[in-house]
Design an enzyme around this catalytic site. Structure first.
Site, mmCIF file in Angstrom:
data_model
loop_
_atom_site.group_PDB
_atom_site.id
_atom_site.type_symbol
_atom_site.label_atom_id
_atom_site.label_comp_id
_atom_site.label_asym_id
_atom_site.label_seq_id
_atom_site.Cartn_x
_atom_site.Cartn_y
_atom_site.Cartn_z
ATOM 1 N N ASP A 164 -0.262 5.100 0.649
ATOM 2 C CA ASP A 164 -0.567 6.203 1.559
ATOM 3 C C ASP A 164 -0.565 5.746 3.012
ATOM 4 O OD1 ASP A 164 -0.917 8.048 -0.560
ATOM 5 O OD2 ASP A 164 -2.896 7.199 -0.940
ATOM 6 N N ASP B 209 0.863 -1.165 0.000
ATOM 7 C CA ASP B 209 0.000 0.000 0.000
ATOM 8 C C ASP B 209 0.912 1.232 0.000
ATOM 9 O OD1 ASP B 209 -2.453 1.524 0.318
ATOM 10 O OD2 ASP B 209 -1.817 1.832 2.394
ATOM 11 N N ASP C 74 -1.376 -0.061 6.177
ATOM 12 C CA ASP C 74 -1.686 0.607 7.444
ATOM 13 C C ASP C 74 -3.167 0.562 7.789
ATOM 14 O OD1 ASP C 74 -3.034 3.697 6.957
ATOM 15 O OD2 ASP C 74 -2.266 2.599 5.229
#
Length: 222
Positions: free
Chosen positions: A9, A7, A184
């Protein structure tokens, strides 16, 4: 060979590339600060709650791309990389990616953020493969239409897009000795549950709780 999915961001980046692009456009006077920031907060709250309407979000985020020639947007993006993105890339994030690249793993960034914003960021990490939401463009001049095409790479859509990408390259999940996904966000739980080695990176509360219960590895890149 292993597959390493990342991922972007708040995972590889210590921030959000979509938000930073909006802030950059505000600084250029391209979009209205009050409207843009209010909508960003609204969408982000839905994202954290897992209730984001991805189509409405993409319509809002892609609209500014339609108002300017592609050459101007590309020039702005180079400035955006220097001012907003490179300061968000830490040594630990670069080292993590490098460890997988040096091991000969197939590395891919998988992000809901559109590929115009994220393509140069992937290259900054030395990652040549990107699965991002695809903005519709005019094939003649590269101008943006303000809509997306195909399945947005968000939540379970990330599984769809990854499997389409693997098939296009003559691969499938069983082609790899191991598969990793670093994220996250609890929004990425569908894909995290799909790989053999999910890794929570500076996770939000929901993901941290789930990762702890499942015994997944939790790391920080900050």
């Amino acid at each position: 060979m292993n597959l390493a999915l990342f991922d972007l961001d708040n995972t590889l980046l210590a921030g959000d590339s979509d938000f930073e692009w909006a802030q950059f456009l505000i600084s250029k006077g391209v979009v209205d600060r009050e409207v843009q920031e209010a909508k960003n907060v609204e969408f982000y709250e839905h994202y954290k709650a897992g209730t984001l309407d991805i189509d409405a979000f993409l319509e809002f985020q892609l609209a500014p791309l339609t108002r300017h020639p592609r050459a101007e947007l590309d020039a702005w993006h180079r400035e955006y990389m220097d001012r907003h993105i490179r300061p968000l890339i830490g040594d630990k994030a670069r080292a993590l990616v490098r460890s997988h690249l040096d091991a000969g793993d197939l590395c891919v960034i998988v992000t809901a953020t559109n590929s115009f914003v994220t393509g140069p960021i992937a290259r900054e990490f030395g990652i040549h493969h990107l699965i991002g939401t695809i903005p519709a463009v005019d094939v003649k001049d590269g101008a943006f239409f303000g809509t997306s095409t195909g399945t947005p790479s968000f939540q379970s859509g990330k599984i769809v897009r990854v499997e389409q990408w693997l098939e296009a390259h003559g691969l499938w999940w069983g082609s790899f000795d191991n598969s990793y996904f670093y994220s996250d966000s609890h929004n990425d739980l569908p894909l995290m549950k799909h790989v053999r080695t999910p890794v929570a990176v500076d996770p939000d509360d929901k993901l941290c709780h789930h990762a702890t219960e499942m015994g997944w590895k939790i790391i920080t890149l900050r």
